[in-house]
Design an enzyme around this catalytic site. Structure first.
Site, short mmCIF file in Angstrom:
data_model
loop_
_atom_site.label_atom_id
_atom_site.label_comp_id
_atom_site.label_asym_id
_atom_site.label_seq_id
_atom_site.Cartn_x
_atom_site.Cartn_y
_atom_site.Cartn_z
N HIS A 90 51.85 33.50 49.26
CA HIS A 90 52.74 33.35 50.44
C HIS A 90 52.81 32.24 51.46
O HIS A 90 51.86 30.65 51.16
CB HIS A 90 53.26 33.49 51.63
CG HIS A 90 52.22 34.22 52.66
ND1 HIS A 90 51.73 33.46 53.40
CD2 HIS A 90 51.17 35.30 52.56
CE1 HIS A 90 50.83 34.30 54.44
NE2 HIS A 90 50.16 35.39 53.51
N ASP A 92 54.18 30.68 53.82
CA ASP A 92 54.33 30.62 55.67
C ASP A 92 53.68 30.92 56.75
O ASP A 92 52.23 31.54 55.69
CB ASP A 92 56.21 31.75 55.82
CG ASP A 92 54.95 33.11 55.79
OD1 ASP A 92 54.20 33.39 54.78
OD2 ASP A 92 54.84 34.23 56.84
N ASP A 123 45.44 31.27 54.57
CA ASP A 123 46.10 32.22 54.69
C ASP A 123 47.63 31.88 54.48
O ASP A 123 48.30 31.90 55.85
CB ASP A 123 45.86 32.84 55.67
CG ASP A 123 46.05 34.35 56.20
OD1 ASP A 123 47.40 34.80 54.96
OD2 ASP A 123 46.93 34.84 57.53
N GLU A 156 56.01 36.60 54.96
CA GLU A 156 54.63 37.50 54.99
C GLU A 156 53.84 38.11 56.34
O GLU A 156 54.16 38.81 56.70
CB GLU A 156 53.78 36.99 53.47
CG GLU A 156 52.48 38.32 53.72
CD GLU A 156 51.40 38.70 54.39
OE1 GLU A 156 51.22 38.70 54.64
OE2 GLU A 156 51.61 37.69 55.14
N HIS A 423 44.84 33.24 61.39
CA HIS A 423 45.30 34.09 62.38
C HIS A 423 44.99 33.51 63.50
O HIS A 423 45.33 33.64 64.99
CB HIS A 423 45.52 35.14 63.06
CG HIS A 423 46.12 36.30 61.59
ND1 HIS A 423 47.08 37.11 61.32
CD2 HIS A 423 46.77 36.08 60.36
CE1 HIS A 423 47.74 37.26 60.00
NE2 HIS A 423 47.85 36.74 59.74
#
Length: 451
Positions: A90, A92, A123, A156, A423
């Protein structure tokens, strides 16, 4: 890494990989268009589409998915009669959070202490580059021996299910014999790992209302019901004294019998402050891979700066519940909703709203694809045997694909090992892991074609 033509090719492509990841990280492709321009996500999607076109993919398309984002699709034909492999990543990313907390700008790929820092580096924009590297290495060494479908998702991280709904409406599009999800990670840097299970998730907003409007705390405090205090009581009911998730009706005591996670190692990975205890009971692996876990993601209430002496009339929170394999996410959502309503004190009015959901996932690790990947990782990581681990995070698409294509084998690999701090602020990727996993994926495709 042992010398072989595929590994040598990947090594020679690493400067190009860094340049491409620099370009891709620069897009602020957060699929929350209230905070970030939609044009940033659209530009990232076009970048991926252009990269696929340059690699000879056919039918390259920007798919407008029901949640208002775009997924990028392409098809690279292999030899006649070959198997079909779907490669997923992904583009995003999560918001950068507190940009002041980043040592270097979050959307500028920066090398520091042997790692590449930037939002999405691991990620999962790094996953897009990993797939491209593997395919380029095969093309330079005899060709790609399978048909390849490539899908890069655009939402995602938001959990809004755009690609899931699109795939359900177009079931032939992503059909494959094997699916490689490039959105997981090794248990540790240098330890090749496939992710065998994923926790599902549900996202829920809860709002508590007690008054027609805020009241002076001196005049009314002590008898007037405080919505913020009521909300705090509700949220506290979601955990036991030791921090174990305690949602009425949800089993909190499952166990994990695979690879274990040393507690001191976990404390270091999670950067737990000295003297602060871990929450829950059982092994760390039990807690993060096999059991439900609730997290309060945010609370709407007055900030400390500028707060007035008022009894609050309304307050709300956003709650995440991670759901382990063996528990249906829809049932867990109902239990969470019922718990919140049951534990709201003082007759306060409570409203709940589910805003996202994904089912947990468990892979069949006895399949031929796993044997092919184990052999590939043994070459890419000399002296290391492939490990099986769980992952506490969610990739809702996995269950959609498993449901649509029950015959397909699904493997989860990727760049999100603990040091990557996905994150969080200062997310990074290990270029060595990018290189080794690209080699492993290329060799896997070759092994799988011959199996």
């Amino acid at each position: 890494m042992s010398s072989n033509p595929v590994a040598e090719t990947v090594a020679s492509l690493m400067p190009r990989a860094r340049a491409e990841l620099t370009e891709l990280v620069a897009f602020k492709s957060v699929a929350d268009f209230d905070q970030f321009p939609k044009s940033e996500s659209e530009a990232a999607a076009h970048w991926v589409a252009d990269a696929l076109t340059a690699e000879g993919f056919q039918d390259v398309a920007l798919l407008d998915t029901p949640d208002g984002t775009q997924s990028v699709y392409g098809y690279l034909p292999g030899p006649e009669g070959a198997k079909t492999v779907l490669l997923y990543a992904h583009y995003d990313v999560q918001p950068p959070l507190d940009e002041a907390g980043w040592t270097t700008p979050p959307f500028e790929l920066t090398e520091r202490d042997g790692r590449w820092y930037g939002r999405g580096a691991a990620d999962c924009k790094g996953g897009v580059i990993m797939h491209l590297l593997a395919l380029r290495a095969l093309k330079a060494n005899g060709g790609v021996p399978v048909h390849v479908k490539f899908i890069a998702e655009g939402s995602e991280e938001q959990g809004t299910g755009g690609l899931e709904r699109y795939a359900e409406a177009h079931p032939a599009l992503l059909e494959a014999d094997t699916i490689v999800i490039g959105d997981a990670g090794n248990f540790r840097v240098g330890l090749p790992t496939v992710t065998a299970t994923l926790r599902g998730m549900t996202l829920m907003r809860v709002q508590v209302d007690t008054l027609a409007g805020n009241l002076h705390s001196g005049q009314f405090g002590g008898a007037a019901p405080d919505a913020l205090a009521a909300l705090i009581r509700v949220l506290d009911s979601l955990r036991g004294k030791d921090g174990t998730t305690t949602i009425d009706g949800l089993t909190p005591d499952a166990s994990w019998d695979g690879l274990q996670y040393d507690e001191e190692l976990f404390r270091a990975d999670a950067k737990v402050l000295d003297g602060v205890e871990l929450i829950g009971d059982g092994t760390v692996a039990d807690r993060i891979w096999a059991r439900p876990a609730v997290t309060v993601l945010g609370i709407d209430c007055p900030p400390v700066v500028g707060a007035t002496p008022s009894v609050q009339a309304s307050a709300r929170a956003l709650i995440s519940l991670r759901v382990p394999p063996g528990i249906d996410a829809a049932e867990a959502t109902k239990l969470l909703q019922a718990h919140l309503e049951r534990h709201t004190p003082w007759g306060a009015r409570v409203r709940t709203e589910q805003i996202g959901q994904g089912q947990p996932f468990r892979a069949d690790t006895t399949s031929p694809a796993y044997a092919a990947m184990a052999d590939a990782m043994a070459v890419a990581y000399p002296g290391q045997e492939m490990q099986y681990a769980g992952q506490g995070g969610s990739i809702p698409l996995c269950n959609t694909l498993a449901s649509l294509y029950p015959h397909a084998e699904i493997l989860l690999i990727g760049l999100s090992e603990p040091e990557a701090q996905i994150h969080a602020v200062n997310e990074s990727v290990s270029p060595q892991e990018l290189e080794r996993l690209s080699v492993a994926e290329a060799l896997f495709l070759r092994n799988y074609a011959a199996s």
